[in-house]
Scaffold this motif. Structure first.
Motif, PDB file in Angstrom:
ATOM      1  N   PRO A  70      59.079 -50.473   4.617  1.00 10.64           N
ATOM      2  CA  PRO A  70      57.838 -49.685   5.310  1.00 10.64           C
ATOM      3  C   PRO A  70      56.548 -50.112   4.952  1.00 10.64           C
ATOM      4  CG  PRO A  70      59.622 -48.439   3.841  1.00 10.64           C
ATOM      5  CD  PRO A  70      59.886 -49.808   3.559  1.00 10.64           C
ATOM      6  N   PRO A  71      55.552 -49.838   5.410  1.00  8.77           N
ATOM      7  CA  PRO A  71      54.022 -50.023   5.061  1.00  8.77           C
ATOM      8  C   PRO A  71      53.874 -49.329   3.685  1.00  8.77           C
ATOM      9  CG  PRO A  71      54.155 -48.429   6.736  1.00  8.77           C
ATOM     10  CD  PRO A  71      55.460 -48.781   6.688  1.00  8.77           C
ATOM     11  N   LEU A  72      53.061 -49.907   2.964  1.00 10.13           N
ATOM     12  CA  LEU A  72      52.713 -49.322   1.468  1.00 10.13           C
ATOM     13  C   LEU A  72      51.645 -48.027   1.657  1.00 10.13           C
ATOM     14  CD1 LEU A  72      52.669 -49.675  -1.442  1.00 10.13           C
ATOM     15  CD2 LEU A  72      50.284 -51.165  -1.311  1.00 10.13           C
ATOM     16  N   GLY A  73      52.643 -46.948   0.904  1.00 10.16           N
ATOM     17  CA  GLY A  73      51.847 -45.672   1.058  1.00 10.16           C
ATOM     18  C   GLY A  73      52.501 -44.804   2.228  1.00 10.16           C
ATOM     19  N   HIS A  74      53.503 -45.117   3.128  1.00 11.76           N
ATOM     20  CA  HIS A  74      53.692 -44.407   4.290  1.00 11.76           C
ATOM     21  C   HIS A  74      55.204 -44.575   4.254  1.00 11.76           C
ATOM     22  CE1 HIS A  74      49.428 -44.016   5.378  1.00 11.76           C
ATOM     23  NE2 HIS A  74      49.376 -45.261   4.979  1.00 11.76           N
ATOM     24  N   ALA A  75      55.931 -43.432   4.061  1.00 14.80           N
ATOM     25  CA  ALA A  75      57.508 -43.390   4.179  1.00 14.80           C
ATOM     26  C   ALA A  75      58.223 -44.201   3.509  1.00 14.80           C
ATOM     27  CB  ALA A  75      57.901 -43.636   5.870  1.00 14.80           C
ATOM     28  N   ASP A  76      57.623 -44.495   2.141  1.00 18.72           N
ATOM     29  CA  ASP A  76      58.065 -45.566   1.113  1.00 18.72           C
ATOM     30  C   ASP A  76      58.297 -44.937  -0.228  1.00 18.72           C
ATOM     31  OD1 ASP A  76      55.394 -45.277   0.473  1.00 18.72           O
ATOM     32  OD2 ASP A  76      55.053 -47.376   0.128  1.00 18.72           O
ATOM     33  N   LEU A  77      58.328 -43.544  -0.535  1.00 21.54           N
ATOM     34  CA  LEU A  77      58.444 -43.053  -1.856  1.00 21.54           C
ATOM     35  C   LEU A  77      59.693 -43.251  -2.281  1.00 21.54           C
ATOM     36  CD1 LEU A  77      56.365 -41.361  -3.472  1.00 21.54           C
ATOM     37  CD2 LEU A  77      57.205 -39.481  -2.350  1.00 21.54           C
ATOM     38  N   GLN A  78      59.718 -43.612  -3.607  1.00 20.28           N
ATOM     39  CA  GLN A  78      60.990 -43.959  -4.320  1.00 20.28           C
ATOM     40  C   GLN A  78      61.298 -42.604  -5.073  1.00 20.28           C
ATOM     41  OE1 GLN A  78      63.172 -45.731  -4.511  1.00 20.28           O
ATOM     42  NE2 GLN A  78      62.916 -47.941  -4.429  1.00 20.28           N
ATOM     43  N   HIS A  79      62.412 -42.606  -5.624  1.00 16.70           N
ATOM     44  CA  HIS A  79      62.684 -41.274  -6.325  1.00 16.70           C
ATOM     45  C   HIS A  79      61.782 -40.975  -7.683  1.00 16.70           C
ATOM     46  CE1 HIS A  79      64.926 -43.704  -9.490  1.00 16.70           C
ATOM     47  NE2 HIS A  79      65.175 -44.288  -8.495  1.00 16.70           N
ATOM     48  N   ASP A  80      61.305 -42.010  -8.124  1.00 20.57           N
ATOM     49  CA  ASP A  80      60.256 -41.800  -9.362  1.00 20.57           C
ATOM     50  C   ASP A  80      58.924 -41.500  -9.086  1.00 20.57           C
ATOM     51  OD1 ASP A  80      59.626 -44.482  -8.468  1.00 20.57           O
ATOM     52  OD2 ASP A  80      59.961 -45.520 -10.368  1.00 20.57           O
ATOM     53  N   GLY A  81      58.587 -41.481  -7.658  1.00 20.93           N
ATOM     54  CA  GLY A  81      57.294 -41.128  -7.233  1.00 20.93           C
ATOM     55  C   GLY A  81      56.377 -42.410  -6.975  1.00 20.93           C
ATOM     56  N   THR A  82      57.064 -43.639  -7.086  1.00 21.72           N
ATOM     57  CA  THR A  82      56.182 -44.672  -6.655  1.00 21.72           C
ATOM     58  C   THR A  82      56.401 -45.178  -5.335  1.00 21.72           C
ATOM     59  OG1 THR A  82      58.098 -46.249  -7.568  1.00 21.72           O
ATOM     60  CG2 THR A  82      56.555 -45.794  -9.185  1.00 21.72           C
ATOM     61  N   HIS A  83      55.549 -45.892  -4.755  1.00 22.69           N
ATOM     62  CA  HIS A  83      55.445 -46.575  -3.505  1.00 22.69           C
ATOM     63  C   HIS A  83      55.850 -48.006  -3.592  1.00 22.69           C
ATOM     64  CE1 HIS A  83      53.520 -43.012  -1.787  1.00 22.69           C
ATOM     65  NE2 HIS A  83      52.913 -42.836  -2.640  1.00 22.69           N
ATOM     66  N   GLU A  84      56.863 -48.211  -2.700  1.00 27.49           N
ATOM     67  CA  GLU A  84      57.552 -49.605  -2.814  1.00 27.49           C
ATOM     68  C   GLU A  84      57.374 -50.167  -1.283  1.00 27.49           C
ATOM     69  OE1 GLU A  84      61.133 -50.255  -4.821  1.00 27.49           O
ATOM     70  OE2 GLU A  84      60.233 -49.660  -6.741  1.00 27.49           O
ATOM     71  N   GLY A  85      56.391 -49.906  -0.600  1.00 27.10           N
ATOM     72  CA  GLY A  85      56.128 -50.570   0.851  1.00 27.10           C
ATOM     73  C   GLY A  85      55.313 -51.726   0.746  1.00 27.10           C
ATOM     74  N   SER A  86      55.003 -52.317   1.810  1.00 23.19           N
ATOM     75  CA  SER A  86      54.464 -53.481   1.982  1.00 23.19           C
ATOM     76  C   SER A  86      52.883 -53.228   2.253  1.00 23.19           C
ATOM     77  CB  SER A  86      54.990 -54.470   2.787  1.00 23.19           C
ATOM     78  OG  SER A  86      54.090 -55.537   3.327  1.00 23.19           O
ATOM     79  N   ALA A  87      52.169 -54.127   1.578  1.00 24.67           N
ATOM     80  CA  ALA A  87      50.536 -53.948   1.904  1.00 24.67           C
ATOM     81  C   ALA A  87      50.365 -54.977   3.368  1.00 24.67           C
ATOM     82  CB  ALA A  87      49.602 -54.522   0.710  1.00 24.67           C
ATOM     83  N   ALA A  88      50.967 -55.966   3.549  1.00 22.99           N
ATOM     84  CA  ALA A  88      51.016 -56.584   4.569  1.00 22.99           C
ATOM     85  C   ALA A  88      51.428 -56.022   5.810  1.00 22.99           C
ATOM     86  CB  ALA A  88      51.651 -57.929   4.342  1.00 22.99           C
ATOM     87  N   ILE A  89      52.377 -55.363   5.675  1.00 22.27           N
ATOM     88  CA  ILE A  89      52.648 -54.425   6.985  1.00 22.27           C
ATOM     89  C   ILE A  89      51.889 -53.314   7.387  1.00 22.27           C
ATOM     90  CG2 ILE A  89      54.568 -52.851   8.004  1.00 22.27           C
ATOM     91  CD1 ILE A  89      56.485 -54.797   6.122  1.00 22.27           C
ATOM     92  N   ARG A  90      51.424 -52.593   6.096  1.00 23.14           N
ATOM     93  CA  ARG A  90      50.340 -51.434   6.456  1.00 23.14           C
ATOM     94  C   ARG A  90      48.969 -52.042   7.014  1.00 23.14           C
ATOM     95  NH1 ARG A  90      47.681 -50.623   0.931  1.00 23.14           N
ATOM     96  NH2 ARG A  90      46.852 -52.478   1.625  1.00 23.14           N
ATOM     97  N   ASP A  91      48.653 -53.201   6.694  1.00 25.94           N
ATOM     98  CA  ASP A  91      47.140 -53.733   7.014  1.00 25.94           C
ATOM     99  C   ASP A  91      47.666 -54.483   8.571  1.00 25.94           C
ATOM    100  OD1 ASP A  91      46.257 -53.351   4.727  1.00 25.94           O
ATOM    101  OD2 ASP A  91      46.340 -55.410   3.884  1.00 25.94           O
ATOM    102  N   TYR A  92      48.647 -54.920   8.907  1.00 27.35           N
ATOM    103  CA  TYR A  92      49.052 -55.136  10.109  1.00 27.35           C
ATOM    104  C   TYR A  92      48.822 -53.884  11.213  1.00 27.35           C
ATOM    105  CZ  TYR A  92      51.741 -56.278  14.583  1.00 27.35           C
ATOM    106  OH  TYR A  92      51.988 -56.412  15.841  1.00 27.35           O
TER     107      TYR A  92
END
Length: 199
Positions: free
Chosen positions: A136-158
């Motif tokens: 996923p793009p970083l910060g969007h639909a990428d929420l882990q169970h511990d509350g962290t975001h594990e998406g990609s900044a490159a995909i978000r920026d694209y």
């Protein structure tokens, strides 16, 4: 255009059969990665999905062997393996990027790209109506169970720069079913259920 999309079926042949059956009502089927488990068995479901009755677009997930999947699609007229590439179907451009971005594990089977490499591959793509990524793009639909975001900044920026109509992804199991927006782009973390979209 009616799109049927899914991700992360992880060798589930029964789910693949459900997708094939539903494909009768789709114009395009999209699989956003993780057909295999730990590098093994992507062809278990791909052989089933070959019976889909429309174009099928796939990207590889971090569990998948990208070369194996590309080879499988090479003689599949309706199968399109995308990784830093795009395909036009009925006048719409679909672009794709597979693997985990960035790598978060050192497992030998983990298929990944660095953020820098992903950004370069995305920059070379044509403007797309639909972007399909495993991560996923970083910060969007990428929420882990511990509350962290594990998406990609490159995909978000694209997505911010190119503003596709739809961004489809998977990978983060905890985020299956989560949605968001980046500008005018709808973002969906698919998961293994059957997801329907109209564009």
């Amino acid at each position: 255009m009616r799109i049927l999309a899914f991700s992360d079926i992880h060798r589930d042949v029964d789910r693949a059969r459900q997708i094939v059956s539903a494909s009768a009502d789709a114009d395009v089927v999209i699989g956003a990665g993780d057909f295999a488990i730990c590098g093994e068995g992507s062809l278990d479901t791909l052989h089933v999905l070959r019976d889909c009755r429309c174009d099928v677009i796939i990207v590889h997930g971090n569990h998948d062997n990208a070369c194996e999947m590309a080879d499988f699609c090479a003689d599949w007229n309706l199968g399109h393996f995308l990784h830093g590439t795009a395909v036009e179907i009925d006048g719409l451009c679909f672009a794709g990027l597979g693997g985990e971005v960035p790598s978060r594990t050192d497992h030998v089977w983990n298929a990944s790209e660095s953020e820098e490499r992903a950004a370069a591959m995305l920059a070379a793509l044509p403007r797309a109506s639909v972007i399909v990524t495993h991560t996923p793009p970083l910060g969007h639909a990428d929420l882990q169970h511990d509350g962290t975001h594990e998406g990609s900044a490159a995909i978000r920026d694209y997505i911010r720069q190119q503003n596709p109509r739809l961004a489809l992804c998977g990978h983060i199991h905890n985020a299956w079913g989560m949605t968001g927006t980046i500008g005018d782009t709808r973002v969906h973390n698919l998961g293994p259920k059957l997801n329907w979209f109209e564009i």
